[in-house]
Design a protein around this motif. Structure first.
Motif, PDB file in Angstrom:
ATOM      1  N   LEU A 137      37.967  43.486  46.107  1.00  0.00           N
ATOM      2  CA  LEU A 137      38.905  43.391  44.979  1.00  0.00           C
ATOM      3  C   LEU A 137      38.168  43.196  43.657  1.00  0.00           C
ATOM      4  O   LEU A 137      38.520  43.818  42.640  1.00  0.00           O
ATOM      5  CB  LEU A 137      39.899  42.242  45.205  1.00  0.00           C
ATOM      6  CG  LEU A 137      41.002  42.485  46.223  1.00  0.00           C
ATOM      7  CD1 LEU A 137      41.804  41.200  46.455  1.00  0.00           C
ATOM      8  CD2 LEU A 137      41.921  43.608  45.783  1.00  0.00           C
ATOM      9  N   ALA A 138      37.135  42.366  43.666  1.00  0.00           N
ATOM     10  CA  ALA A 138      36.359  42.142  42.440  1.00  0.00           C
ATOM     11  C   ALA A 138      35.667  43.433  42.006  1.00  0.00           C
ATOM     12  O   ALA A 138      35.635  43.765  40.811  1.00  0.00           O
ATOM     13  CB  ALA A 138      35.347  41.027  42.658  1.00  0.00           C
ATOM     14  N   GLU A 150      44.335  35.618  46.646  1.00  0.00           N
ATOM     15  CA  GLU A 150      43.393  35.601  47.762  1.00  0.00           C
ATOM     16  C   GLU A 150      42.435  34.410  47.659  1.00  0.00           C
ATOM     17  O   GLU A 150      42.028  33.849  48.677  1.00  0.00           O
ATOM     18  CB  GLU A 150      42.608  36.915  47.824  1.00  0.00           C
ATOM     19  CG  GLU A 150      43.463  38.133  48.150  1.00  0.00           C
ATOM     20  CD  GLU A 150      44.021  38.120  49.558  1.00  0.00           C
ATOM     21  OE1 GLU A 150      43.364  37.578  50.471  1.00  0.00           O
ATOM     22  OE2 GLU A 150      45.124  38.659  49.754  1.00  0.00           O
ATOM     23  N   GLN A 194      38.237  45.764  40.570  1.00  0.00           N
ATOM     24  CA  GLN A 194      38.627  45.272  39.246  1.00  0.00           C
ATOM     25  C   GLN A 194      37.593  45.705  38.194  1.00  0.00           C
ATOM     26  O   GLN A 194      37.967  46.162  37.108  1.00  0.00           O
ATOM     27  CB  GLN A 194      38.774  43.748  39.277  1.00  0.00           C
ATOM     28  CG  GLN A 194      39.325  43.154  38.012  1.00  0.00           C
ATOM     29  CD  GLN A 194      39.446  41.635  38.103  1.00  0.00           C
ATOM     30  OE1 GLN A 194      38.789  40.994  38.917  1.00  0.00           O
ATOM     31  NE2 GLN A 194      40.279  41.075  37.261  1.00  0.00           N
ATOM     32  N   LEU A 217      37.835  39.810  49.098  1.00  0.00           N
ATOM     33  CA  LEU A 217      37.687  39.325  47.723  1.00  0.00           C
ATOM     34  C   LEU A 217      36.594  40.096  46.982  1.00  0.00           C
ATOM     35  O   LEU A 217      36.758  40.450  45.803  1.00  0.00           O
ATOM     36  CB  LEU A 217      37.362  37.824  47.709  1.00  0.00           C
ATOM     37  CG  LEU A 217      38.539  36.883  47.917  1.00  0.00           C
ATOM     38  CD1 LEU A 217      38.047  35.459  48.128  1.00  0.00           C
ATOM     39  CD2 LEU A 217      39.479  36.941  46.744  1.00  0.00           C
ATOM     40  N   ARG A 256      46.085  39.581  42.343  1.00  0.00           N
ATOM     41  CA  ARG A 256      45.811  39.576  43.788  1.00  0.00           C
ATOM     42  C   ARG A 256      44.558  38.780  44.107  1.00  0.00           C
ATOM     43  O   ARG A 256      44.495  38.071  45.113  1.00  0.00           O
ATOM     44  CB  ARG A 256      45.647  41.010  44.310  1.00  0.00           C
ATOM     45  CG  ARG A 256      46.974  41.677  44.579  1.00  0.00           C
ATOM     46  CD  ARG A 256      46.832  43.003  45.270  1.00  0.00           C
ATOM     47  NE  ARG A 256      46.087  42.926  46.510  1.00  0.00           N
ATOM     48  CZ  ARG A 256      45.477  43.978  47.059  1.00  0.00           C
ATOM     49  NH1 ARG A 256      45.506  45.144  46.479  1.00  0.00           N
ATOM     50  NH2 ARG A 256      44.830  43.846  48.200  1.00  0.00           N
ATOM     51  N   LEU A 257      43.559  38.897  43.239  1.00  0.00           N
ATOM     52  CA  LEU A 257      42.314  38.166  43.426  1.00  0.00           C
ATOM     53  C   LEU A 257      42.560  36.658  43.389  1.00  0.00           C
ATOM     54  O   LEU A 257      42.009  35.904  44.206  1.00  0.00           O
ATOM     55  CB  LEU A 257      41.313  38.582  42.350  1.00  0.00           C
ATOM     56  CG  LEU A 257      39.839  38.362  42.596  1.00  0.00           C
ATOM     57  CD1 LEU A 257      39.384  39.049  43.863  1.00  0.00           C
ATOM     58  CD2 LEU A 257      39.017  38.845  41.416  1.00  0.00           C
TER      59      LEU A 257
END
Length: 164
Positions: free
Chosen positions: A101-102, A141, A105, A98, A137-138
């Motif tokens: 991903l952040a 998850e 992003q 996560l 996706r975030l």
């Protein structure tokens, strides 16, 4: 020449032996007559009752029974603890993913801003599209992380009950 016995084979074993010239029926012949005389079902009932009584005699030792129950609870506790360890490892991996991903992003957002500064609106749209995919996706998850947290809470409750 041998005489053919009359009637069924089980009726009068002693009589058959007398016809064949024997003096008296043997213990085996008497047991066979008793078995047939009692009936197959009553004999089976006796066997089943004897087996049930033997099982009950073995199970009546409360000390052994309590030791067995305690051993099963300890085994279950070990299994639940190892399950909790796996869930914690999954949670940490998910949290790391996560965070990645952040970060990715945010990188796409910066790329979109940079593209707009340089007058490349097409690149900015592409970067924002990638950012939107990552946002989706975030969110997925995050839902998965919530499920893992709930599973971990349930496992911790189970451990608490087993230890009590």
């Amino acid at each position: 020449m041998r005489k053919k016995p009359s009637g069924a084979w089980f009726s009068g074993v002693g009589a058959r032996l007398a016809n064949q010239g024997a003096n008296a029926p043997t213990a085996r012949d008497t047991a066979i007559e008793d078995f047939i005389g009692k009936g197959v079902f009553s004999r089976l009932t006796d066997i089943v009752q004897a087996n049930i009584n033997a099982l009950l005699d073995r199970a009546e030792d409360p000390e052994k029974l309590i030791r067995l129950i305690i051993q099963e609870m300890e085994d279950t506790l070990v299994e639940v603890r190892s399950s909790a360890v796996r869930i914690i490892a999954d949670k940490k991996e998910l949290e790391r993913r996560l965070a990645e991903l952040a970060q990715t992003q945010e990188d796409w957002e910066r790329k979109a801003v940079t593209a707009l500064r340089h007058g490349r609106e097409d690149l900015a749209r592409g970067a924002l599209a990638e950012k939107a995919k990552l946002a989706k996706r975030l969110a997925e998850e995050a839902v998965h992380l919530q499920a893992v947290d709930e599973s971990l809470a349930k496992t911790n409750d189970d451990i608490g009950r087993l230890q009590a």
